[in-house]
Design a protein around this motif. Structure first.
Motif, PDB file in Angstrom:
ATOM      1  N   GLU A 104       0.808  -1.211   0.000  1.00 44.22           N
ATOM      2  CA  GLU A 104       0.000   0.000   0.000  1.00 44.22           C
ATOM      3  C   GLU A 104       0.844   1.265   0.000  1.00 44.22           C
ATOM      4  OE1 GLU A 104      -2.537  -1.022   3.315  1.00 44.22           O
ATOM      5  OE2 GLU A 104      -4.190  -1.185   1.886  1.00 44.22           O
ATOM      6  N   TYR A 105       2.144   1.109   0.256  1.00 45.28           N
ATOM      7  CA  TYR A 105       3.034   2.257   0.277  1.00 45.28           C
ATOM      8  C   TYR A 105       4.405   1.811  -0.159  1.00 45.28           C
ATOM      9  CZ  TYR A 105       5.896   6.070   2.231  1.00 45.28           C
ATOM     10  OH  TYR A 105       6.770   7.104   2.409  1.00 45.28           O
ATOM     11  N   ARG A 143       8.320   3.539  -1.228  1.00 46.28           N
ATOM     12  CA  ARG A 143       9.144   4.748  -1.356  1.00 46.28           C
ATOM     13  C   ARG A 143      10.510   4.327  -1.897  1.00 46.28           C
ATOM     14  NH1 ARG A 143      12.088   8.339   2.581  1.00 46.28           N
ATOM     15  NH2 ARG A 143      11.885  10.456   1.769  1.00 46.28           N
ATOM     16  N   LEU A 152       2.796  10.279  -4.654  1.00 51.91           N
ATOM     17  CA  LEU A 152       2.880  11.251  -3.554  1.00 51.91           C
ATOM     18  C   LEU A 152       4.236  11.939  -3.605  1.00 51.91           C
ATOM     19  CD1 LEU A 152       2.049  12.427  -0.702  1.00 51.91           C
ATOM     20  CD2 LEU A 152       3.200  10.430   0.276  1.00 51.91           C
ATOM     21  N   ALA A 153       4.231  13.279  -3.560  1.00 52.73           N
ATOM     22  CA  ALA A 153       5.497  14.008  -3.408  1.00 52.73           C
ATOM     23  C   ALA A 153       5.416  14.797  -2.103  1.00 52.73           C
ATOM     24  CB  ALA A 153       5.757  14.886  -4.615  1.00 52.73           C
ATOM     25  N   GLY A 203       2.899  16.221  -0.680  1.00 54.35           N
ATOM     26  CA  GLY A 203       1.687  15.906   0.091  1.00 54.35           C
ATOM     27  C   GLY A 203       0.779  17.092   0.358  1.00 54.35           C
ATOM     28  N   TYR A 232      -2.995  15.514   0.891  1.00 48.96           N
ATOM     29  CA  TYR A 232      -3.578  15.387   2.237  1.00 48.96           C
ATOM     30  C   TYR A 232      -4.777  16.318   2.447  1.00 48.96           C
ATOM     31  CZ  TYR A 232      -0.343  11.859   3.863  1.00 48.96           C
ATOM     32  OH  TYR A 232       0.325  10.676   4.028  1.00 48.96           O
ATOM     33  N   ARG A 261      -9.925  12.224   6.504  1.00 46.16           N
ATOM     34  CA  ARG A 261      -9.277  10.968   6.888  1.00 46.16           C
ATOM     35  C   ARG A 261      -7.889  11.225   7.460  1.00 46.16           C
ATOM     36  NH1 ARG A 261     -11.266   6.322   4.363  1.00 46.16           N
ATOM     37  NH2 ARG A 261     -13.046   6.759   3.020  1.00 46.16           N
ATOM     38  N   ASP A 262      -7.404  10.244   8.194  1.00 42.40           N
ATOM     39  CA  ASP A 262      -6.060  10.352   8.746  1.00 42.40           C
ATOM     40  C   ASP A 262      -4.995   9.782   7.816  1.00 42.40           C
ATOM     41  OD1 ASP A 262      -6.424  11.834  10.950  1.00 42.40           O
ATOM     42  OD2 ASP A 262      -6.635  10.161  12.338  1.00 42.40           O
ATOM     43  N   ARG A 263      -5.421   9.106   6.757  1.00 43.20           N
ATOM     44  CA  ARG A 263      -4.394   8.586   5.849  1.00 43.20           C
ATOM     45  C   ARG A 263      -4.903   8.635   4.422  1.00 43.20           C
ATOM     46  NH1 ARG A 263      -5.348   2.845   8.065  1.00 43.20           N
ATOM     47  NH2 ARG A 263      -7.035   2.164   6.740  1.00 43.20           N
ATOM     48  N   LEU A 264      -3.933   8.607   3.505  1.00 49.13           N
ATOM     49  CA  LEU A 264      -4.294   8.590   2.093  1.00 49.13           C
ATOM     50  C   LEU A 264      -4.839   7.212   1.756  1.00 49.13           C
ATOM     51  CD1 LEU A 264      -1.227  10.368   0.467  1.00 49.13           C
ATOM     52  CD2 LEU A 264      -3.450  11.348   1.056  1.00 49.13           C
ATOM     53  N   GLY A 321      -5.773   3.999  -0.741  1.00 49.75           N
ATOM     54  CA  GLY A 321      -5.210   3.348  -1.917  1.00 49.75           C
ATOM     55  C   GLY A 321      -3.704   3.190  -1.848  1.00 49.75           C
ATOM     56  N   ASP A 340       5.498   6.888  -3.144  1.00 47.79           N
ATOM     57  CA  ASP A 340       6.139   8.105  -2.617  1.00 47.79           C
ATOM     58  C   ASP A 340       7.435   8.331  -3.390  1.00 47.79           C
ATOM     59  OD1 ASP A 340       7.477  10.010  -1.115  1.00 47.79           O
ATOM     60  OD2 ASP A 340       6.855   9.172   0.822  1.00 47.79           O
ATOM     61  N   THR A 372       9.522  10.896  -3.072  1.00 49.62           N
ATOM     62  CA  THR A 372      10.471  11.839  -2.458  1.00 49.62           C
ATOM     63  C   THR A 372      11.789  11.171  -2.086  1.00 49.62           C
ATOM     64  OG1 THR A 372       9.490  11.482  -0.282  1.00 49.62           O
ATOM     65  CG2 THR A 372       8.665  13.345  -1.560  1.00 49.62           C
ATOM     66  N   PRO A 385       2.417   3.985   6.834  1.00 44.87           N
ATOM     67  CA  PRO A 385       3.235   5.114   6.349  1.00 44.87           C
ATOM     68  C   PRO A 385       2.430   6.157   5.583  1.00 44.87           C
ATOM     69  CG  PRO A 385       3.648   3.117   5.065  1.00 44.87           C
ATOM     70  CD  PRO A 385       2.781   2.710   6.209  1.00 44.87           C
ATOM     71  N   ARG A 386       1.190   5.818   5.200  1.00 40.28           N
ATOM     72  CA  ARG A 386       0.350   6.795   4.503  1.00 40.28           C
ATOM     73  C   ARG A 386      -0.377   7.705   5.484  1.00 40.28           C
ATOM     74  NH1 ARG A 386      -3.486   2.677   1.652  1.00 40.28           N
ATOM     75  NH2 ARG A 386      -3.384   1.957   3.811  1.00 40.28           N
ATOM     76  N   ARG A 387      -0.249   7.372   6.755  1.00 40.37           N
ATOM     77  CA  ARG A 387      -0.953   8.133   7.764  1.00 40.37           C
ATOM     78  C   ARG A 387      -0.269   9.484   7.966  1.00 40.37           C
ATOM     79  NH1 ARG A 387      -2.087   6.393  13.657  1.00 40.37           N
ATOM     80  NH2 ARG A 387      -4.136   7.333  13.905  1.00 40.37           N
ATOM     81  N   ARG A 388      -1.052  10.491   8.240  1.00 38.09           N
ATOM     82  CA  ARG A 388      -0.468  11.808   8.515  1.00 38.09           C
ATOM     83  C   ARG A 388       0.493  11.700   9.684  1.00 38.09           C
ATOM     84  NH1 ARG A 388      -4.232  15.503   6.530  1.00 38.09           N
ATOM     85  NH2 ARG A 388      -6.213  14.499   6.066  1.00 38.09           N
ATOM     86  N   ALA A 446      -1.076  12.492  13.051  1.00 34.81           N
ATOM     87  CA  ALA A 446      -1.875  11.452  13.706  1.00 34.81           C
ATOM     88  C   ALA A 446      -0.963  10.442  14.396  1.00 34.81           C
ATOM     89  CB  ALA A 446      -2.770  10.765  12.683  1.00 34.81           C
ATOM     90  N   CYS A 458       0.357  17.565   9.505  1.00 30.28           N
ATOM     91  CA  CYS A 458      -0.885  16.984   8.978  1.00 30.28           C
ATOM     92  C   CYS A 458      -0.784  16.689   7.493  1.00 30.28           C
ATOM     93  CB  CYS A 458      -2.078  17.904   9.243  1.00 30.28           C
ATOM     94  SG  CYS A 458      -2.161  19.356   8.172  1.00 30.28           S
ATOM     95  N   MET A 459       0.212  17.291   6.814  1.00 30.43           N
ATOM     96  CA  MET A 459       0.327  17.081   5.367  1.00 30.43           C
ATOM     97  C   MET A 459       1.543  16.229   5.039  1.00 30.43           C
ATOM     98  SD  MET A 459      -0.762  20.567   3.469  1.00 30.43           S
ATOM     99  CE  MET A 459       0.580  21.587   4.079  1.00 30.43           C
ATOM    100  N   GLN A 504       7.472   9.450   5.324  1.00 31.92           N
ATOM    101  CA  GLN A 504       8.550  10.369   4.947  1.00 31.92           C
ATOM    102  C   GLN A 504       9.385  10.815   6.148  1.00 31.92           C
ATOM    103  OE1 GLN A 504       6.865  13.566   2.607  1.00 31.92           O
ATOM    104  NE2 GLN A 504       6.415  12.213   0.880  1.00 31.92           N
ATOM    105  N   GLU A 538     -11.844   4.669  10.140  1.00 36.59           N
ATOM    106  CA  GLU A 538     -10.846   5.112   9.163  1.00 36.59           C
ATOM    107  C   GLU A 538     -11.169   4.546   7.782  1.00 36.59           C
ATOM    108  OE1 GLU A 538      -8.483   7.411   9.722  1.00 36.59           O
ATOM    109  OE2 GLU A 538      -8.022   7.267   7.593  1.00 36.59           O
TER     110      GLU A 538
END
Lengths: 284, 914
Positions: A3-4, A6, A25-26, A28, A32, A38-41, A43, A47, A49, B18-21, B24, B59-60, B65, B274
Motif C-alpha cells: 500500500e506504500y 518509497r 505522492l510528493a 503531500g 492530504y 481521513r487520517d491517511r491517504l 489506496g 512516494d 520523495t 506510512p500513509r498516515r499523517r 496522527a 498533517c500534510m 517520509q 478510518e
C-alpha cells in the motif's frame, strides 16, 4: 500490492507504475488536504520523495534543469540568474513556509490548479516538462502539459522527472506579482509573471507575459508580447498595455473576486510588473 | 510498517501505516498531544513541527517520509519537566498565548526562524509565522515575544504573581505554563486510541427528506458498535440555549433544515471509522426547495421551517423613544443607507471535541465548552435523566467566541457512552465544524439618522433583518440586544429600532462576540461620518459632541449617574487623530499615486451581562489546612483570562498573593455555577462574586486570628500569619477541624447585577453597566487594485478598572483582528467555504501595530470598578476601517466584506459620482 512504497531508484518506481493502480505522492500538500476527513491517504501510494536525483537544480546543454521533487524553499535560496527572480518571488508566496518546505515544483504542475502559483512563472520561462515511464523519456512544453483544470498530459504510468528551462540569458529580467485577500496562505485572485530582455540599444528584444488564476489554465498574452518587442525599454513601456491584450483571459466569478475585477487587476498588475522591471534596469 | 525516526532527540520506532499523517502518528501512536490538529489541510499550522530543523505541517506529511529523520515538537523547547525554555518564557511574559491551541505551532515556526536568525526583525517574524493562524491574540504579542526571545535565557525563572496588590498588576496568565509547554489538555486530548470514536452522518442538502435503509445490517457489515438516530434518543430529541425556544434536534427526524445537519452517528473503533466511506451509509435523500436568504424567508410563499413560527419569524425586538419620524422630518441633515453582512465563522483553531464515559448512573463528559451548566441541563433532558446524573467538566477551550456555548459533539458522545458504557471520543473535522456549528448572523440593515444644523443628533430609525438560520440558538438575544445598542454610545432623543430574526435553511446563527451589535455599529458609525461631512464638522468632534455622559438618557431611558466613559475614550484619541489627519493630507498631497491614505474613527458601547434577565454567578473559596487557598472557579477561561483575572480579584479581596491560590476548574459536580462565558460578563459578574467570596473568607480569617480588618495576612505551610500593629499572630491550620476535603475555612458568594425589564417600547434598564470604546484606524488604499493596507490602530477602551493590563491589551489586539476579518475578508458560504483556505481569517501579516489606550472610568457595580471588555473590542474596528477607506478614496462600502473587488467597485462608483 503493497500500500506504500518509497523507492530510491527511478527504475523501480517506473516498474511499479507500469503495473498500474498507484497514486504518486510528493510533498503531500495537495493530496492530504484533499483527504481532510481521513487520517491517511487511501489506496496504493508511491512516494517519490526518496528517489535519487529527482531534486536539485543544474544547468546543461543550454537548459536549466529543476528536479521535479525540488521543494519551493530550495528555489528561494538558489543561486540563479536574474531571469529567475520571478520564480523566487513566486516560491516565497506559495502557501507559507511550511508549504514551501514540503511542496515540490513538479507537484504544483501535476496538481494543475488554475491558481497554481508556479504555472504562470514557468509558462513565462518557456519551461518544458520531462516525463519518464518504463517506456522511456519524453518532453513537452508546459503549455501542452497542462490540458485543463486539474488535468495534465501525464500518463498513468509516468512520473514528471524535471522542469527544463531554456537559458534566458544574462540580460533577462523577471518579476512576479500575486494578488490575494490577505498576506499569507492565500489562494491568488490573479498572478502575473513578466520576463523582459532588453537589447544593447535599449529596446525590448523579448517579452513574455503570463497570467494566472484568470483562465482555466494560466496563459501567455502573445499580443502584448508582440506589442512590447522593439519598443524602447523605458518608463513608457508599461503604457503600451491595453485592454485588448487580455482577450485570451476568461476569468470567473468566485468567492475570491468577480471576473471583471480579475481582468482589471491583471491589467494593472501587468503594468506594474513591467514598470518594476524597467525601474530595476534592463542590464546590470 | 515499522517506522523509526528521532523524536525530540530520542530514537523511536512505531508500528504505523506510512500513509498516515505524521500528526496522527505523533498524537495517537506516540502520545505527542502537543501537536494540535486544526484543519488537516495545512491551512492553520497548529500541527507545525520541525523535521531536520525545517517547519512543516505534520498533517500534510506522510509518516513514511519521517523515516530516519529528526522530528521535533514543542517538547524539544522545554528545559526539563515542566520548565519552559527561553522562547516559551518570552511568550508567557508578553501574553503571546491566550487559549493556547495555536501556541505549539507558533512556537515551532518561531523556533525554526530563531535557529537561523536569533534576533529577527518584524518582517522576518511575519514571514516565518505567516503559516500559523491564531484567532485570539491578534498576533502582535506573538511578534513581540519572538523578537524578544533572545533576552530570555534558558535557565531563568518563570514570572509568578506574587504582587502585594494583585488588582492592576500586569501578571502573566496563571494558567500559561501548560499552554506554552503544549501540555494543556483540550477537548481532543483526553482518552486514547483504543477508545470508541464517532462519525456523524450529515445532510448534504439545505433541505431534504430522508429515509434510512437497513441500519442494523449495515452496522454488522461495518463492524460498528452502534448506530444512533433520532429513535435512540431516550429523552427529548431537542435542545437549545434559550429553553423556551429550544428547537434543534440531536438527529433530524424525517426532514433536515440545513446542509450539515446530523441525521445519524456511527460509533466504532477508530480503525473501523478510518475505512468507513460515509457515502456508503444507507440513507436516501430527497432534496426539497430550500429557503436560502432572509428575503426568501419573509416572502409569503416560502416554506415554513418551524410550525408556529409564522412567516419564518423567530423573534422580534424593538426600542422606541420620542418620535423618530417627526424628528427626521424636521432634521436639517439626514443620512441614510442600506448595509449588509454575511455569515461569519468563529474559526477557533480548536474544532469541537470531547470525551465521555459513564460512571454508574452518571454520564461524565469532558468537552470544550463555554457553558458547562447549560450543557448539563440540555444533556440531561436529551438522555432523559436528572441533572445530577450528568457531569460536565470543561477542558481547556481552544477558542470559543460564542459558538462553544451551544451543544456540538456533546449529545453524540453522551448518547454513545451512556448506551455502550464504554469511553468514547470525538473531534469534529474542520469541515464538519464549519458546516454544522453556529455563525454570526447575516444582517440587512436600513438606517436613517438626522441632525440639527449644528450636528446634534435629532432622530434615528433602524430596521434590521437578521438571518438566524435553521434553529433558534441565540437569535432571540441578537434580536433583543441590537435595538438597545444600535444608537451607539450617543444621545439620540428620538429613536426607533426594530429587528426581526428570520429562519432560513442555513446553519444556525448564534452567539458571536457582540451578538449582532458589530453589524449594527457598522451602519450607524458609517452614516455618522456622512452626517459629519454634511454638517461640516470634524468626524471625531461630531462624535464627541453627541457622546453620552453621566446623567444623560440612553435610548432605553436608562440614566447612569456614573461610569459613562465614552467621551473620555473619544477625547483620548484626539491628539493622534489630528496627527493622523495631517499625515494623511501630506501623503495624499501629490494626487498622482495610486496609494491613498485615510483615517477613520468609530465609537462603541456594549452592555455587560444578560439583557434584562437574571444573570447570577457564584464563587467558592476555601483555605486548606496546608495553607493553600483553593478557588472553585467555574467561569470558563476560553483564552480571555478569566482564570487569572478572577483569581487576582479574589486575591485582592483576601489580601493574599495570587501565588497562594490553586484553582479547581469548571466542573458541574464541584464548582458553583458561574454562568456562561458570554456577554462579556465574567470579569464583571463572576469577578464580583469572587470579590465578595474573598471578602467573606477574609472576614473569617481575621476572626480566626482575632485581628482587625487592618491586619496583613500571609500564608505559610500549614500556618496563617496575621500582622497588626507590630504584632504577629500565627494560627496552626493543621490543628483546626477540617472538612472531608481538608478545608479549614470556606466562603461562598454570588452576584447578580441589577437590571430591570424592558417594556413594550424597550424602555427600562437592560444592563447594570456598559463598557465603552473608540478606535482610530490609519490605512492605505491602492485605488487601482482596491487593496487595503492597515498602518496602525489606536484603541481607547473604558474598562472601568484594568484588573490585568496585560490581558486587557491581549483582548484588544484579538478583538481588533476579528474586526479586521469582518471588515475585509470574512464571509461564510454554506457548501463553498467550509475550510480555512476559502474562508479567510487574518494572518500575522494582516494586523498592524495596535496602541491600546486604557481608560478607567470606574463602575460602581463592578469588582474594583471593572467592566467587561471581551466583545466590546470587535465592535468599532470594522466601521473605523470602512470610514478610513471612505476618507482615503470616497468609496462607500456598505456590503461586507470589503474585499479588493468590492473596494475597487466602490472606488469606481465614487469616482463616477461628482
Amino acid at each position: 500490492m503493497a500500500e506504500y512504497c518509497r523507492p530510491a531508484e527511478l527504475g523501480e518506481a517506473l516498474d511499479l507504475l507500469a503495473g498500474g493502480g498507484w497514486r504518486i505522492l510528493a510533498g503531500g500538500t495537495d493530496l492530504y488536504p484533499a483527504n481532510a476527513a481521513r487520517d491517511r491517504l487511501p489506496g496504493a501510494v508511491l512516494d517519490i520523495t526518496g528517489l535519487d536525483g529527482l531534486d536539485g537544480i543544474g544547468k546543461q546543454d543550454g537548459f536549466w534543469r529543476i528536479g521535479a521533487a525540488t521543494r519551493w524553499s530550495s528555489l528561494i535560496g538558489a543561486d540563479l540568474p536574474p531571469a529567475f527572480d520571478g520564480l523566487k518571488q513566486a516560491a516565497a508566496q506559495i502557501g507559507a513556509v511550511q508549504v514551501q518546505n514540503m511542496a515540490t515544483i513538479g507537484g504544483n504542475l501535476c496538481n494543475a490548479s488554475p491558481a497554481a502559483d508556479g504555472v504562470p512563472v514557468l509558462l513565462g520561462l518557456d519551461a518544458r516538462i520531462e516525463m519518464a515511464s518504463a517506456r522511456g523519456y519524453r518532453e513537452m512544453p508546459l503549455a501542452e502539459f497542462i490540458t485543463g483544470v486539474r488535468r495534465t498530459a501525464l500518463a498513468p504510468d509516468e512520473i514528471v522527472t524535471a522542469v527544463r528551462i531554456p537559458d534566458p540569458g544574462p540580460a533577462a529580467r523577471s518579476h512576479f506579482l500575486k494578488l490575494g485577500t490577505r498576506s499569507y496562505l492565500v489562494i491568488s485572485i490573479a498572478m502575473v509573471h513578466v520576463m523582459l530582455i532588453a537589447d544593447p540599444p535599449g529596446r525590448v528584444a523579448d517579452a513574455r507575459i503570463a497570467i494566472g488564476a484568470c483562465s482555466p489554465v494560466a496563459c501567455r498574452l502573445s499580443a502584448l508580447e508582440r506589442e512590447l518587442i522593439g519598443h524602447p525599454f523605458d518608463t513608457s513601456l508599461a503604457d503600451r498595455v491595453r485592454e485588448e491584450h487580455f482577450a485570451p483571459l476568461s476569468p470567473i466569478d468566485d468567492v475570491r473576486a468577480t471576473a471583471a475585477y480579475r481582468l482589471e487587476a491583471a491589467r494593472e498588475m501587468t503594468r506594474r510588473a513591467i514598470a518594476a522591471i524597467v525601474a530595476g534596469g534592463g542590464r546590470r | 510498517m515499522k517506522l523509526s525516526f528521532t523524536l525530540n532527540g530520542r530514537e523511536v520506532t512505531v508500528e504505523a501505516d506510512p500513509r498516515r499523517r505524521l500528526s496522527a502518528v505523533l498524537r495517537e501512536d506516540l502520545g505527542e498531544r502537543s501537536v494540535k490538529s486544526g484543519c488537516d489541510a495545512g491551512d492553520c499550522g497548529a500541527c507545525t513541527v520541525l523535521v531536520d530543523d525545517r517547519a512543516v505541517c505534520s498533517c500534510m506529511m506522510a509518516s513514511g517520509q519521517a523515516a530516519g529523520r529528526r522530528v521535533e515538537t514543542v517538547s524539544a523547547l522545554t528545559l526539563a519537566e515542566g520548565m519552559p525554555g527561553a522562547l516559551q518564557r518570552s511568550f508567557l511574559h508578553h501574553g503571546a498565548a491566550q487559549c493556547g491551541i495555536c501556541t505549539p505551532g507558533m512556537l515551532m515556526a518561531a523556533e525554526a526562524l530563531l535557529r537561523r536568525q536569533p534576533r529577527p526583525d518584524e518582517r522576518a517574524v511575519r514571514d516565518a509565522l505567516g503559516g500559523v493562524l491564531c484567532r485570539c491574540t491578534g498576533y502582535r504579542k506573538i511578534i513581540a515575544a519572538v523578537m524578544d526571545a533572545h533576552r530570555f535565557t534558558d535557565n531563568g525563572t518563570t514570572e509568578t504573581g506574587d504582587a502585594a496588590a494583585p488588582v492592576g498588576a500586569p501578571l502573566p496568565r496563571i494558567d500559561g505554563v501548560p499552554k506554552v509547554l503544549g501540555s494543556e489538555v483540550f477537548g481532543a486530548d483526553i482518552g486514547d486510541a483504543g477508545d470508541l470514536h464517532i462519525r456523524v452522518i450529515r445532510s448534504p442538502h439545505a433541505r431534504a427528506r430522508f429515509t434510512f435503509g437497513d441500519l442494523e445490517a449495515f452496522r454488522q457489515s461495518l463492524g460498528a458498535e452502534l448506530i444512533l438516530t433520532a429513535k435512540d434518543v431516550p429523552g427529548r430529541n431537542l435542545f437549545g440555549v434559550i429553553p423556551p425556544f429550544a428547537d434543534q434536534p440531536v438527529f433530524a427526524e424525517g426532514q433536515t433544515r440545513f446542509r450539515g445537519e446530523a441525521v445519524a452517528a456511527v460509533v466504532a473503533a477508530s480503525e473501523v471509522l478510518e475505512n468507513f466511506d460515509v457515502d456508503a451509509f444507507p440513507v436516501s435523500w430527497q432534496e426539497l426547495p430550500a429557503v436560502s436568504s432572509s428575503d426568501e424567508a419573509l416572502n409569503g410563499d416560502a416554506p415554513l421551517l418551524h410550525e408556529g413560527r409564522v412567516g419564518n419569524v423567530m423573534a422580534r425586538g424593538r426600542v422606541r423613544r420620542g418620535d423618530a419620524d417627526a424628528a427626521l422630518a424636521a432634521a436639517r441633515h439626514v443620512a441614510e443607507g442600506r448595509f449588509s453582512t454575511g455569515f461569519i465563522e468563529h474559526a477557533y483553531i480548536e474544532p469541537e471535541a470531547g470525551y465521555a464515559v459513564r460512571r454508574g448512573d452518571v454520564l461524565e463528559l469532558h468537552v470544550c465548552t463555554q457553558a458547562p451548566y447549560m450543557n448539563r441541563d440540555d444533556l440531561a433532558a436529551i438522555l432523559g435523566v436528572g441533572a445530577d446524573q450528568v457531569r460536565v467538566i470543561a477542558t481547556a477551550v481552544g477558542g470559543g467566541f460564542g459558538s462553544k456555548l451551544d451543544l456540538s459533539v456533546h449529545p453524540f458522545l453522551a448518547l454513545a457512552a451512556w448506551r455502550l458504557n464504554r469511553p468514547v471520543r470525538m473531534a469534529y473535522s474542520r469541515g464538519e465544524s464549519m458546516a454544522s456549528t453556529t455563525k454570526r448572523h447575516p444582517s440587512e440593515i436600513a438606517l436613517r439618522i438626522g441632525t440639527d444644523a449644528h450636528g446634534r443628533l435629532a432622530g434615528m430609525v433602524f430596521d434590521g433583518i437578521f438571518n438566524t438560520g435553521a434553529y433558534a440558538s441565540w437569535g432571540p438575544t441578537v434580536a433583543n440586544r441590537v435595538p438597545v445598542h444600535a444608537s451607539g454610545p450617543y444621545h439620540i432623543p428620538n429613536y426607533r429600532a426594530e429587528t426581526v430574526a428570520v429562519h432560513t435553511n442555513n446553519p444556525p446563527a448564534g452567539a458571536f462576540r457582540g451578538f449582532g451589535v458589530p453589524q449594527s455599529a457598522i451602519a450607524q458609525e458609517c452614516l455618522f461620518d456622512e452626517l459629519a461631512d454634511m454638517v461640516g464638522i470634524d468626524r471625531l468632534e461630531f462624535r464627541i459632541l453627541n457622546a453620552l455622559d453621566n446623567g444623560m438618557e440612553t435610548v432605553t431611558g436608562q440614566v447612569f449617574t456614573q461610569g459613562v466613559g465614552i467621551r473620555r475614550c473619544l477625547e483620548a484619541l484626539r491628539p493622534r487623530w489630528r496627527k493622523a489627519l495631517a499625515a494623511a493630507a501630506a501623503a495624499n498631497a501629490d494626487g498622482q499615486s495610486s496609494i491613498r491614505r485615510g483615517v477613520g474613527v468609530a465609537g462603541l458601547w456594549y452592555g455587560c451581562g444578560n439583557t434584562s434577565l437574571p444573570n447570577p454567578s457564584a464563587m467558592r473559596v476555601c483555605l486548606r489546612a496546608d495553607g493553600r487557598i483553593v478557588l472553585f472557579q467555574g467561569a470558563v477561561d476560553i483564552g480571555q483570562g478569566a482564570n487569572t483575572v478572577i483569581t487576582q480579584i479574589c486575591a485582592q479581596a483576601l489580601g493574599l498573593p495570587v501565588t497562594a491560590f490553586e484553582l479547581i476548574g469548571p466542573d458541574t459536580a464541584r464548582t458553583p455555577d458561574a454562568g456562561k462565558t458570554s456577554a462579556s460578563r465574567q470579569t464583571f459578574i463572576s469577578g464580583k462574586a469572587a470579590m465578595l467570596a474573598g471578602e467573606k473568607l477574609r472576614t473569617k480569617l481575621l476572626r480566626l486570628a482575632n485581628v482587625s480588618a487592618a491586619a496583613v495576612l500571609a500564608l505559610e505551610s500549614g500556618r496563617l500569619i496575621a500582622c497588626e500593629g507590630g504584632e504577629r499572630h500565627e494560627i496552626d491550620l493543621t490543628a483546626l477541624k477540617a472538612d472531608e476535603d481538608g478545608f479549614v475555612a470556606e466562603a461562598s458568594a454570588s452576584y447578580d447585577p441589577p437590571t430591570s425589564p424592558l417594556d413594550e417600547n424597550g424602555q427600562g434598564e437592560p444592563y447594570a453597566c456598559f463598557g465603552y470604546g473608540a478606535h482610530l484606524v490609519e490605512l492605505e488604499v491602492d485605488r487601482d487594485l482596491g487593496t487595503v493596507r492597515l498602518l496602525g490602530i489606536a484603541a481607547a477602551h473604558d474598562v472601568g478598572r484594568a484588573i490585568n493590563p496585560l490581558l486587557v491589551a491581549g483582548q484588544i489586539d484579538g478583538g481588533i483582528a476579528q474586526g479586521i476579518g469582518l471588515a475585509l475578508m470574512e464571509e461564510y458560504l454554506p457548501g463553498r467555504t467550509e475550510n480555512l483556505h476559502d474562508y479567510l481569517i487574518p494572518t500575522i501579516g494582516d494586523v498592524p501595530p495596535i496602541e491600546p489606550l486604557l481608560i478607567e472610568e470606574a463602575d460602581a457595580h463592578g469588582p474594583y470598578g471593572a467592566k467587561g471588555l471581551g466583545e466590546h473590542v470587535l465592535i468599532a474596528t470594522a466601521p473605523a476601517i470602512l470610514n478610513a477607506i471612505r476618507h482615503a478614496t470616497g468609496a462607500r462600502l456598505r456590503h461586507l466584506p470589503a474585499t479588493p473587488d468590492r473596494v475597487r467597485a466602490a472606488i469606481r462608483e465614487a469616482e463616477a459620482t461628482p
